[in-house]
Design a protein around this motif. Structure first.
Motif, mmCIF file in Angstrom:
data_model
loop_
_atom_site.group_PDB
_atom_site.id
_atom_site.type_symbol
_atom_site.label_atom_id
_atom_site.label_comp_id
_atom_site.label_asym_id
_atom_site.label_seq_id
_atom_site.Cartn_x
_atom_site.Cartn_y
_atom_site.Cartn_z
ATOM 1 N N UNK A 100 32.976 39.749 49.256
ATOM 2 C CA UNK A 100 32.828 40.569 48.056
ATOM 3 C C UNK A 100 34.074 41.436 47.913
ATOM 4 N N UNK A 101 34.702 41.367 46.757
ATOM 5 C CA UNK A 101 35.944 42.102 46.521
ATOM 6 C C UNK A 101 35.668 43.496 45.975
ATOM 7 N N UNK A 102 36.520 44.446 46.357
ATOM 8 C CA UNK A 102 36.439 45.829 45.887
ATOM 9 C C UNK A 102 37.642 46.149 45.013
ATOM 10 N N UNK A 103 37.416 46.961 43.990
ATOM 11 C CA UNK A 103 38.525 47.386 43.142
ATOM 12 C C UNK A 103 38.267 48.819 42.682
ATOM 13 N N UNK A 104 39.331 49.439 42.146
ATOM 14 C CA UNK A 104 39.234 50.798 41.613
ATOM 15 C C UNK A 104 38.513 50.755 40.256
ATOM 16 N N UNK A 105 37.588 51.675 40.043
ATOM 17 C CA UNK A 105 36.870 51.759 38.780
ATOM 18 C C UNK A 105 37.788 52.309 37.684
ATOM 19 N N UNK A 106 38.038 51.545 36.623
ATOM 20 C CA UNK A 106 38.867 52.092 35.537
ATOM 21 C C UNK A 106 38.108 53.172 34.775
#
Length: 395
Positions: A69-75
């Motif tokens: 599962x990939x994580x990213x910064x919330x825009x």
């Protein structure tokens, strides 16, 4: 709540997600040396606060078993206001925490009008109007990109420009209703390159900014190396030609005397005065109107003097870049300035780099990227600095 150690690890995790996201937890654990259990605990904390989110499964993972599962910064998690000070303009913008620009404004004036136009009253009034026009954005903080070294203890600028030296930043800080973060322009630009760029992140690089000054910022292992001594990043005052002309600092042959916009325009104005055959006479009415646009026009018309000026500017810049990378172990140099928005000038730089390349370059090629210059870049970078202070180091 996170422990002190976990807060430090949280900053490392957020930096990596900004720089390399979307990214899987197992990759974060490997890159940062944080145990899977600790990393899971911290990322759950950040997920609960919605500063990061789960993008979905890694479609490039072809291994059998459970997908990553990939994580990213919330825009649009938060919004920031950035400002840059310069001798003939100040710029403002509002970005979200990923660097998307939602509003911008540039206020221009001549260098001679600096003392009249650039006052705290003028700045505050313009800023208030800008914020009122864009009141739908709830701002988290204000970032400033500054034209000099910041004495953070006394909140004053340290620079060779007499006007900026008289500027007390505390006056502005006390007049606004938000946290304020100040940083030298080049530091802000380096941070923006790290966390706002869509390119693959580079951990070790130098960011070189060329306008009226030639200054650098150094990123090592993904962290900004912040100088504690004024002028230590002033690459413009390193000697390129010991037999060259006298620089304003008193030395001979500084890079500043060849490659800065100030030097290029000063020489162009001298050419206008002494040469009746200069193409500048066909472009401007008097020497006070000579700017970089006029210089580029004269060059493209075939003016011999401008050709000599730009060839010398690129030659000595190439020599300096070569020397710089022979002394500091870095993977990349980013070069930023209005000069490099002109393709002919970048071609000359490339040729000069090839001509002045060390024989050792056969083993390790100099990698550099020209970053397109826009007046709003410094303001966007000021937002990046605020993101670093309030989000990356804020949990």
């Amino acid at each position: 709540m996170l422990t002190k150690k976990q807060k430090q690890q949280s900053a490392m995790i957020l930096d990596q997600i900004y720089a390399n996201g979307p990214i899987a937890r197992v990759e974060l654990s490997r890159k940062l040396g944080i145990t899977p259990a600790t990393l899971t605990e911290i990322t759950h904390y950040l997920l609960d606060r919605k500063v990061i989110y789960e993008v979905g499964e890694d479609t490039d993972d072809y291994h059998v078993g459970r997908k990553k599962i990939l994580l990213d910064i919330t825009p649009q998690y938060a919004y920031f206001l950035g400002i840059e000070f310069y001798h003939n303009f100040f710029s403002m913008c509002i970005t979200d925490n990923k660097g998307t620009v939602f509003a911008q404004q540039v206020v221009e004036f001549s260098p001679e009008e600096l003392n009249v136009n650039f006052t705290w009253t003028r700045i505050l009034n313009t800023l208030a109007s800008f914020r009122e026009q864009h009141a739908q954005f709830t701002l988290t903080s204000i970032g400033f990109s500054l034209p000099g070294f910041l004495d953070s203890e006394n909140k004053v600028l340290v620079t060779d420009h007499p006007f900026w030296n008289s500027l007390n930043l505390t006056d502005f800080e006390n007049a606004v209703d938000l946290p304020v973060y100040f940083a030298p322009l080049t530091n802000s630009l380096a941070i923006a390159q790290r966390i706002f760029s869509t390119e693959t992140a580079i951990d070790d690089f130098i960011f070189l900014h060329i306008r009226n000054k030639i200054v650098t910022a150094y990123m090592k292992d993904g962290q900004l190396v912040e100088n504690q001594t004024p002028y230590v990043a002033e690459l413009g005052h390193t000697t390129s030609n010991p037999q060259g002309e006298v620089c304003s600092c008193g030395k001979r042959g500084c890079l500043h005397t060849y490659s800065s916009e100030e030097a290029i325009l000063r020489k162009s104005k001298m050419i206008y005065e002494v040469s009746a055959n200069s193409f500048f006479h066909n472009i401007v009415k008097d020497q006070s109107q000579i700017d970089m646009n006029a210089f580029i026009k004269a060059y493209r018309l075939g003016d011999d003097a401008t050709m000599t000026i730009i060839k010398n500017a690129m030659k000595y810049l190439a020599i300096t870049l070569e020397n710089l990378t022979m002394m500091i172990d870095i993977n990349h140099i980013y070069v930023h300035g209005t000069l490099f928005n002109t393709p002919e000038f970048t071609d000359i730089l490339n040729n000069s780099l090839a001509e002045n390349s060390s024989p050792y370059r056969k083993l390790h090629r100099l990698n550099y990227t020209l970053v397109p210059y826009k007046q709003i870049n410094g303001a966007i970078s000021a937002c990046a600095h605020s993101v670093r202070e309030t989000i990356i180091h804020g949990f």
